[in-house]
Design a protein around this motif. Structure first.
Motif, short mmCIF file in Angstrom:
data_model
loop_
_atom_site.label_atom_id
_atom_site.label_comp_id
_atom_site.label_asym_id
_atom_site.label_seq_id
_atom_site.Cartn_x
_atom_site.Cartn_y
_atom_site.Cartn_z
N THR A 1 1.06 3.33 3.41
CA THR A 1 0.60 2.74 2.15
C THR A 1 -0.41 3.66 1.49
O THR A 1 -0.96 4.57 2.11
CB THR A 1 -0.05 1.36 2.39
N LEU A 2 -0.67 3.40 0.21
CA LEU A 2 -1.57 4.22 -0.57
C LEU A 2 -2.69 3.37 -1.15
O LEU A 2 -2.48 2.20 -1.50
CB LEU A 2 -0.82 4.90 -1.72
N GLN A 3 -3.85 3.96 -1.29
CA GLN A 3 -4.90 3.32 -2.06
C GLN A 3 -4.53 3.38 -3.54
O GLN A 3 -3.72 4.21 -3.97
CB GLN A 3 -6.23 4.05 -1.82
N THR A 4 -5.14 2.51 -4.33
CA THR A 4 -4.81 2.46 -5.76
C THR A 4 -4.98 3.82 -6.42
O THR A 4 -4.16 4.22 -7.25
CB THR A 4 -5.69 1.42 -6.46
N SER A 5 -6.01 4.54 -6.06
CA SER A 5 -6.27 5.84 -6.68
C SER A 5 -5.26 6.90 -6.26
O SER A 5 -5.22 7.99 -6.85
CB SER A 5 -7.68 6.32 -6.31
N GLU A 6 -4.44 6.61 -5.25
CA GLU A 6 -3.48 7.59 -4.74
C GLU A 6 -2.05 7.32 -5.18
O GLU A 6 -1.14 8.08 -4.84
CB GLU A 6 -3.51 7.59 -3.20
N LEU A 7 -1.82 6.26 -5.93
CA LEU A 7 -0.47 5.88 -6.29
C LEU A 7 0.26 7.02 -7.01
O LEU A 7 -0.30 7.67 -7.89
CB LEU A 7 -0.50 4.63 -7.18
N GLY A 8 1.49 7.25 -6.61
CA GLY A 8 2.28 8.36 -7.14
C GLY A 8 2.45 9.48 -6.13
O GLY A 8 3.27 10.37 -6.34
N ARG A 9 1.68 9.42 -5.03
CA ARG A 9 1.81 10.45 -3.99
C ARG A 9 2.88 10.05 -2.98
O ARG A 9 3.31 8.89 -2.91
CB ARG A 9 0.46 10.66 -3.30
N PHE A 10 3.34 11.00 -2.20
CA PHE A 10 4.37 10.73 -1.21
C PHE A 10 3.83 9.84 -0.09
O PHE A 10 2.71 10.02 0.39
CB PHE A 10 4.89 12.04 -0.59
N THR A 11 4.67 8.89 0.32
CA THR A 11 4.41 8.06 1.48
C THR A 11 5.47 8.33 2.54
O THR A 11 6.47 9.01 2.28
CB THR A 11 4.47 6.57 1.10
N LYS A 12 5.27 7.74 3.70
CA LYS A 12 6.26 7.85 4.77
C LYS A 12 7.60 7.26 4.32
O LYS A 12 8.66 7.82 4.56
CB LYS A 12 5.74 7.12 6.01
N GLY A 13 7.54 6.13 3.62
CA GLY A 13 8.77 5.51 3.14
C GLY A 13 9.49 6.33 2.10
O GLY A 13 10.72 6.44 2.11
N ALA A 14 8.74 6.94 1.18
CA ALA A 14 9.35 7.76 0.13
C ALA A 14 10.04 8.97 0.73
O ALA A 14 11.16 9.33 0.34
CB ALA A 14 8.30 8.19 -0.89
N VAL B 1 14.33 2.32 5.67
CA VAL B 1 13.74 2.02 4.36
C VAL B 1 14.14 0.62 3.90
O VAL B 1 13.32 -0.13 3.36
CB VAL B 1 14.19 3.07 3.33
N ASN B 2 15.39 0.25 4.12
CA ASN B 2 15.93 -0.97 3.55
C ASN B 2 15.61 -2.23 4.35
O ASN B 2 15.44 -3.30 3.77
CB ASN B 2 17.45 -0.83 3.41
N GLY B 3 15.57 -2.12 5.66
CA GLY B 3 15.36 -3.32 6.46
C GLY B 3 16.49 -4.31 6.27
O GLY B 3 17.64 -3.95 5.99
N THR B 4 16.19 -5.60 6.40
CA THR B 4 17.19 -6.65 6.21
C THR B 4 17.48 -6.80 4.73
O THR B 4 16.54 -7.02 3.94
CB THR B 4 16.69 -7.99 6.78
N PRO B 5 18.73 -6.67 4.30
CA PRO B 5 19.04 -6.77 2.87
C PRO B 5 18.50 -8.06 2.25
O PRO B 5 18.72 -9.16 2.77
CB PRO B 5 20.57 -6.75 2.85
N GLY B 6 17.75 -7.90 1.18
CA GLY B 6 17.15 -9.04 0.51
C GLY B 6 15.79 -9.43 1.04
O GLY B 6 15.06 -10.21 0.41
N GLY B 7 15.40 -8.88 2.19
CA GLY B 7 14.10 -9.18 2.78
C GLY B 7 13.10 -8.09 2.51
O GLY B 7 13.30 -7.21 1.66
N THR B 8 11.99 -8.14 3.24
CA THR B 8 10.94 -7.13 3.13
C THR B 8 11.08 -6.15 4.28
O THR B 8 11.12 -6.54 5.44
CB THR B 8 9.55 -7.77 3.17
N SER B 9 11.17 -4.86 3.97
CA SER B 9 11.36 -3.85 5.00
C SER B 9 10.05 -3.56 5.72
O SER B 9 8.97 -3.99 5.30
CB SER B 9 11.91 -2.56 4.39
N SER B 10 10.13 -2.79 6.79
CA SER B 10 8.92 -2.44 7.55
C SER B 10 7.95 -1.61 6.73
O SER B 10 6.75 -1.56 7.04
CB SER B 10 9.31 -1.69 8.83
#
Length: 506
Positions: free
Chosen positions: A205-218, A243-252
């Motif tokens: 995850t990213l802090q608000t000031s870091e949004l737009g940077r690469f994450t593990k998920g990206a 990345v996707n996890g269970t379709p329609g659900g929230t991924s890890s």
């Protein structure tokens, strides 16, 4: 992350390995051979961070430069859009993509040079970071981000131009003339290596000031996409499933489809639950007509270019609650083929405005674009309330998705061969969110869904080429099989180099 980069100090042998120009408080001094003066920069963590920002900067050219926007160019080359504009001569770099008259001398050279400027900055960073005195965990993250960025730039470059040089270290002037292209497979291997090495050191995850940077998920999503393009379907499934996890659900990783398709195009919903990698644009830049496209433009310029020409709501249109769209420049006119494909689909209303029908109903007036069809693209279209800067039109703070969850759902379904219960569930999740019933999963159904779900987001031309459909789907535009699957390398890149032109463009 603010989209800035270093001021250009020296141009080295044309555009292939230049640093480019943009504004920052720091100035990167460059010797005549293009090597950064070590004593003048990368001395500490602050300067390393500035270098990281510079490495990110070229991502913004996707929708943030005029007229060399890759988004506009790729849309114009697809079967979903014409270039549009005022006349057949308006922004010729887009017109030649739209009618497949593109040549080495008329393709905007920035499409090539932007990628290699980004790669050059990444290579400099990777060379210098090792010796920067800074926190080791933060250094590892910076290194991972730069590797992911280099992979991103190379992925776009190899998809657009196919036969490209693979440059992994900063080059001196004496080395530039001897650079050779490599087989695309070698580029894909390096992209996959960079991403695989980057993933572990990126944050979830990213802090608000870091949004737009690469994450593990990206980075994981990008790696899955790269594997699919490289025909490594089992590997693609592994990464995309994470990345996707269970379709329609929230991924890890915390990704989840937005509840309504229209929510994606509410420009206030930045970095939402469906956004995996997103370009951030600003309305705080200093761009105006006098200095535009010199590094001060940090807004989403494509949004301005794709607006309807002389759009004006009548009193009836206001009463009918038509959006108060800006007066645009009329590029990316929607083809009747896409409009027909979306007819009856709930996503039409968030993707296309039928200005011809609205004009006939007395709700608005507008001026025809070149190759006008009566249909215009609205996902990124600003309204007048979006004009916040002192100079209108050049500074729209409208972000652009590079990868979002519906995209990775459909990519995984394709990597699964378009068959089986999970592929069906992934397809169904996208359609259910759109308010549509289930259809039997197949590769054709997945490709059709990608067209309708992702229309205008820059994916269609790549999808047609990689699935072998480009020759048939783009015949009406003049696409030539065996040639137009890659764009010509700009003529400017052949000066004092051993670069060889792509087949069919000599």
């Amino acid at each position: 992350m603010k989209l800035i980069s270093f001021k250009q100090s020296v141009i080295v042998l044309g555009v292939l390995f230049t640093l480019g120009s943009c504004d920052t408080d720091e100035k990167l001094d460059v010797k005549g051979d293009g090597v950064v003066l070590e004593n003048n920069f990368y001395r500490n963590e602050t300067e390393a961070y500035s270098g990281l920002v510079a490495a990110y900067d070229k991502i913004g050219t996707f929708a943030g430069t005029y007229p060399q926007s890759a988004l506009l160019f790729l849309n114009s080359a697809s079967d979903d859009f014409y270039a549009g504009g005022s006349t057949s001569g308006d922004q010729p770099g887009l017109q030649v993509a739209s009618n497949y008259s593109v040549t080495p001398t008329n393709i905007p050279p920035e499409f090539w040079s932007n990628y290699y400027q980004g790669i050059f900055r990444c290579n400099i960073m990777l060379q210098k970071l090792t010796n920067v005195p800074m926190d080791e965990a933060k250094k590892a993250r910076f290194t991972a981000e730069v590797k992911a960025l280099r992979a991103y730039y190379y992925f776009d470059a190899v998809r657009m131009f196919k036969n490209i040089p693979l440059i992994l270290v900063p080059l001196t002037a004496s080395e530039v003339p001897n650079v050779l292209q490599v087989a695309p497979g070698l580029v894909y291997t390096q992209i996959e290596k960079d991403l695989a090495e980057a993933i572990n050191d990126l944050p979830v995850t990213l802090q608000t000031s870091e949004l737009g940077r690469f994450t593990k998920g990206a980075a994981t999503a990008l790696l899955g996409k790269v594997y699919l393009y490289d025909n490594k379907k089992a590997e693609a499934v592994t990464q995309l499933a994470l990345v996707n996890g269970t379709p329609g659900g929230t991924s890890s990783f915390g990704y989840k489809l937005m509840p309504h398709f229209a929510d994606l195009w509410n420009h206030a919903n930045k970095f939402n639950s469906e956004s995996i990698f997103e370009i951030s644009y600003s309305d705080k830049s200093n761009a105006d007509w006098g200095n535009f496209n010199t590094g001060n433009d940090e807004g989403n310029v494509a949004a301005q270019l794709m607006g309807v020409r002389d759009y004006h709501r009548t009193d009836a249109g206001i009463a009918a609650l038509l959006p108060d769209y800006i007066n645009g420049w009329g590029f990316c006119v929607v083809t009747t083929q896409l409009a027909t494909a979306l007819q009856g689909d709930p996503r039409f209303a968030s993707t296309i405005i039928d200005v011809k029908a609205q004009k006939a109903a007395g709700n608005l007036t507008y001026t025809d674009s070149y190759q006008e069809t009566g249909y215009h693209f609205i996902k990124y279209m600003p309204v007048n309330a979006d004009i916040k800067a002192a100079n209108p039109f050049l500074n729209f703070s409208i972000n652009t998705y590079i990868i979002r969850l519906a995209d990775t759902y459909l990519l995984e379904a394709e990597a699964l061969g378009g068959t089986g219960a999970r592929a069906q569930a992934l397809l169904d999740a996208v359609r259910t969110r759109a308010g549509l019933p289930s259809v039997p999963v197949s590769l054709d159904a997945i490709q059709n869904e990608r067209r309708l779900e992702l229309a205008g987001e820059g994916h269609r031309w790549y999808d047609l080429v990689r699935t072998g459909q480009a020759a048939s789907k783009l015949a009406f535009k003049g696409f030539t099989a065996g040639k137009n699957e890659a764009f010509p390398i700009p003529y400017s890149e052949f000066n004092n180099t051993k670069i060889v032109q792509n087949p069919g463009y000599n």
